[in-house]
Design an enzyme around this catalytic site. Structure first.
Site, PDB file in Angstrom:
ATOM      1  N   TYR A 293       0.857  -1.191   0.000  1.00 21.55           N
ATOM      2  CA  TYR A 293       0.000   0.000   0.000  1.00 21.55           C
ATOM      3  C   TYR A 293       0.888   1.233   0.000  1.00 21.55           C
ATOM      4  O   TYR A 293       1.653   1.464   0.941  1.00 21.55           O
ATOM      5  CB  TYR A 293      -0.934   0.030   1.221  1.00 21.55           C
ATOM      6  CG  TYR A 293      -1.962  -1.086   1.273  1.00 21.55           C
ATOM      7  CD1 TYR A 293      -2.321  -1.799   0.126  1.00 21.55           C
ATOM      8  CD2 TYR A 293      -2.587  -1.426   2.464  1.00 21.55           C
ATOM      9  CE1 TYR A 293      -3.261  -2.821   0.176  1.00 21.55           C
ATOM     10  CE2 TYR A 293      -3.532  -2.443   2.523  1.00 21.55           C
ATOM     11  CZ  TYR A 293      -3.862  -3.137   1.369  1.00 21.55           C
ATOM     12  OH  TYR A 293      -4.783  -4.144   1.421  1.00 21.55           O
TER      13      TYR A 293
HETATM   14  N1  LIG Z   1      -6.475  -8.485   1.014  1.00 21.45           N
HETATM   15  C1  LIG Z   1      -6.791  -7.814  -0.054  1.00 21.45           C
HETATM   16  O1  LIG Z   1      -6.526  -8.231  -1.173  1.00 21.45           O
HETATM   17  C2  LIG Z   1      -7.477  -6.482   0.095  1.00 21.45           C
HETATM   18  C3  LIG Z   1      -8.057  -5.850  -1.025  1.00 21.45           C
HETATM   19  C4  LIG Z   1      -8.695  -4.611  -0.836  1.00 21.45           C
HETATM   20  C5  LIG Z   1      -8.745  -4.053   0.440  1.00 21.45           C
HETATM   21  N2  LIG Z   1      -8.152  -4.686   1.516  1.00 21.45           N
HETATM   22  C6  LIG Z   1      -8.221  -4.131   2.895  1.00 21.45           C
HETATM   23  O2  LIG Z   1      -9.559  -3.774   3.164  1.00 21.45           O
HETATM   24  C7  LIG Z   1      -9.638  -2.407   3.546  1.00 21.45           C
HETATM   25  C8  LIG Z   1     -10.951  -1.822   3.095  1.00 21.45           C
HETATM   26  O3  LIG Z   1     -11.061  -1.901   1.700  1.00 21.45           O
HETATM   27  P1  LIG Z   1     -11.942  -0.891   0.869  1.00 21.45           P
HETATM   28  O4  LIG Z   1     -11.523   0.498   1.179  1.00 21.45           O
HETATM   29  O5  LIG Z   1     -11.921  -1.355  -0.536  1.00 21.45           O
HETATM   30  O6  LIG Z   1     -13.379  -1.204   1.475  1.00 21.45           O
HETATM   31  P2  LIG Z   1     -14.773  -0.649   1.814  1.00 21.45           P
HETATM   32  O7  LIG Z   1     -14.764  -0.379   3.278  1.00 21.45           O
HETATM   33  O8  LIG Z   1     -15.736  -1.620   1.248  1.00 21.45           O
HETATM   34  O9  LIG Z   1     -14.970   0.710   0.991  1.00 21.45           O
HETATM   35  C9  LIG Z   1     -14.405   1.905   1.329  1.00 21.45           C
HETATM   36  C10 LIG Z   1     -15.091   2.989   0.533  1.00 21.45           C
HETATM   37  O10 LIG Z   1     -16.390   3.215   1.094  1.00 21.45           O
HETATM   38  C11 LIG Z   1     -16.532   4.595   1.383  1.00 21.45           C
HETATM   39  N3  LIG Z   1     -17.278   4.747   2.633  1.00 21.45           N
HETATM   40  C12 LIG Z   1     -17.019   4.177   3.822  1.00 21.45           C
HETATM   41  N4  LIG Z   1     -17.955   4.550   4.738  1.00 21.45           N
HETATM   42  C13 LIG Z   1     -18.795   5.389   4.103  1.00 21.45           C
HETATM   43  C14 LIG Z   1     -19.948   6.103   4.504  1.00 21.45           C
HETATM   44  N5  LIG Z   1     -20.436   6.031   5.742  1.00 21.45           N
HETATM   45  N6  LIG Z   1     -20.578   6.878   3.591  1.00 21.45           N
HETATM   46  C15 LIG Z   1     -20.111   6.975   2.315  1.00 21.45           C
HETATM   47  N7  LIG Z   1     -19.022   6.319   1.884  1.00 21.45           N
HETATM   48  C16 LIG Z   1     -18.369   5.535   2.757  1.00 21.45           C
HETATM   49  C17 LIG Z   1     -15.131   5.128   1.565  1.00 21.45           C
HETATM   50  O11 LIG Z   1     -15.140   6.506   1.252  1.00 21.45           O
HETATM   51  P3  LIG Z   1     -14.566   7.587   2.303  1.00 21.45           P
HETATM   52  O12 LIG Z   1     -13.100   7.471   2.224  1.00 21.45           O
HETATM   53  O13 LIG Z   1     -15.126   8.875   1.793  1.00 21.45           O
HETATM   54  O14 LIG Z   1     -15.099   7.213   3.660  1.00 21.45           O
HETATM   55  C18 LIG Z   1     -14.338   4.289   0.571  1.00 21.45           C
HETATM   56  O15 LIG Z   1     -14.363   4.864  -0.722  1.00 21.45           O
HETATM   57  C19 LIG Z   1      -8.385  -1.767   2.939  1.00 21.45           C
HETATM   58  O16 LIG Z   1      -8.004  -0.589   3.614  1.00 21.45           O
HETATM   59  C20 LIG Z   1      -7.388  -2.864   3.100  1.00 21.45           C
HETATM   60  O17 LIG Z   1      -6.851  -2.866   4.414  1.00 21.45           O
HETATM   61  C21 LIG Z   1      -7.542  -5.892   1.343  1.00 21.45           C
END
Ligand SMILES: NC(=O)c1ccc[n+]([C@@H]2O[C@H](COP(=O)([O-])OP(=O)(O)OC[C@H]3O[C@@H](n4cnc5c(N)ncnc54)[C@H](OP(=O)(O)O)[C@@H]3O)[C@@H](O)[C@H]2O)c1
Length: 324
Positions: free
Chosen positions: A59
């Site tokens: 990351y």
């Molecule tokens: N192992 C793997 O291959 C893998 C792959 C992907 C991710 N990950 C891990 O999973 C974590 C989360 O992944 P992700 O960021 O894709 O997941 P997510 O939690 O499904 O989505 C995050 C998105 O949702 C938005 N969001 C969150 N709360 C919100 C709310 N109350 N209202 C409006 N929008 C909202 C965020 O925007 P805002 O920023 O505006 O809140 C962001 O754009 C990563 O940080 C990482 O640690 C792991």
């Protein structure tokens, strides 16, 4: 905050894990938060009782680990820190990717250095390495545990047959086995319910799903998917399985229930996943303190069983996404 025991580790973690993929260098992805803004989110998360943080060496090519390590300075011990290895860190160094002993030993040392820790709590393989026999990888990970560099080891998105092979190999050789599975799971991507989740339950594996809000798709109406900096730039969101099958109808139902419960769409998506017995702690991504607070409030939402079933109803199988 609610806490749960992570799989069979005995380690207590908050039911929400804060994903740190959005912290680091804005040159890496436009929606990255720099140090100060990231520290504010991490501080607020700790105030709210979050004690579980997930990052990866790749990351922001190491910056996310550095930002997290700095933010946790002086309080590493009371938190649970997870990081990962697999993806290439240096395009001039072919041994900065994969899961060979060389890569694991070098990358784990580099991660610990950036995190400012002697021991990380959970070291995960980010993907399966088709070029390195799993036995070699497991021996290197077991040595890392013996050397006190990580307390537990875990897996991330892969096929169930691979995960089963890894667990059987560790058991056969008397090595530390994967204690956790970090997999892709949310209301619009439920392929993991076929085999991975039941298998993890049977094996006592801690399940920590990534993208529980479908990378933001479940936080706003289908038509508005491109309305944020991240949505605008994440082209794959538009071609993603989320948009196929029943995705748009599920998105509509999430909106309808959010209105009915007087909460946000993000909170309905989280309440649904938090209710799943197989799930220990979803890994949430956010760059906003307000959104982080909403996520914590979602722990108090009691989704009526028939409402959860109604949300699930339109789902149709979609292509596997998250690993090959
Ligand atoms: N192992 C793997 O291959 C893998 C792959 C992907 C991710 N990950 C891990 O999973 C974590 C989360 O992944 P992700 O960021 O894709 O997941 P997510 O939690 O499904 O989505 C995050 C998105 O949702 C938005 N969001 C969150 N709360 C919100 C709310 N109350 N209202 C409006 N929008 C909202 C965020 O925007 P805002 O920023 O505006 O809140 C962001 O754009 C990563 O940080 C990482 O640690 C792991």
């Amino acid at each position: 905050m609610e806490y749960t025991t992570l799989g069979s580790t005995g380690m207590e973690v908050s039911r929400l894990c804060l994903g740190c993929m959005s912290f680091g260098d804005p040159d890496w992805r436009e929606w990255m938060l720099d140090d100060d803004a990231a520290h504010d989110i991490i501080d607020r998360a700790i105030d709210l009782g979050v004690n579980f943080f997930d990052t990866a060496n790749m990351y922001s090519t190491g910056e996310s680990e550095r930002v997290l390590g700095d933010a946790l300075e002086g309080r590493h011990e009371e938190n649970v820190v997870a990081t990962k290895v697999f993806f290439q860190m240096d395009e001039d160094d072919p041994n900065s990717s994969g899961l060979s002993r060389k890569t694991i030993e070098q990358e784990l040392d580099a991660s610990l250095d950036r995190l400012g820790m002697d021991t990380v709590d959970l070291y995960q393989i980010h993907r399966w390495d088709y070029d390195t026999p799993i036995e070699g990888t497991l021996r290197a990970l077991d040595d890392a545990v013996r050397r006190g560099k990580t307390r537990y080891v875990g897996g991330s998105s892969m096929w169930v047959h691979q995960f089963a092979d890894a667990l059987h190999t560790s058991d056969r050789l008397g090595l530390d086995r994967f204690a956790t599975m970090q997999n892709h799971y949310n209301l619009v991507y439920r392929e993991e319910e076929r085999e991975m989740l039941p298998y993890c339950e049977k094996e006592g594996i801690g399940v920590i799903p990534w993208s529980p809000m479908a990378r933001g798709y479940l936080t706003r109406p289908h038509e508005d998917v491109g309305a944020t900096a991240r949505g605008e730039n994440e082209e794959y969101l538009y071609e993603h399985p989320y948009m196929q099958g029943g995705g748009p109808e599920i998105n509509r139902r999430v909106q309808e229930l959010a209105d009915e419960y007087d909460v946000t769409m993000a909170q309905i998506a989280l309440a649904w996943i938090l209710d799943k017995d197989a799930v220990d702690a979803p890994i949430i991504g956010t760059t906003s303190i307000d959104h982080l607070e909403q996520a914590v409030e979602a722990l108090d939402i009691d989704l009526v069983e028939s409402d959860a079933a109604w949300l699930e109803e339109p789902y149709e199988p979609v292509p596997v996404s998250g690993h090959e």
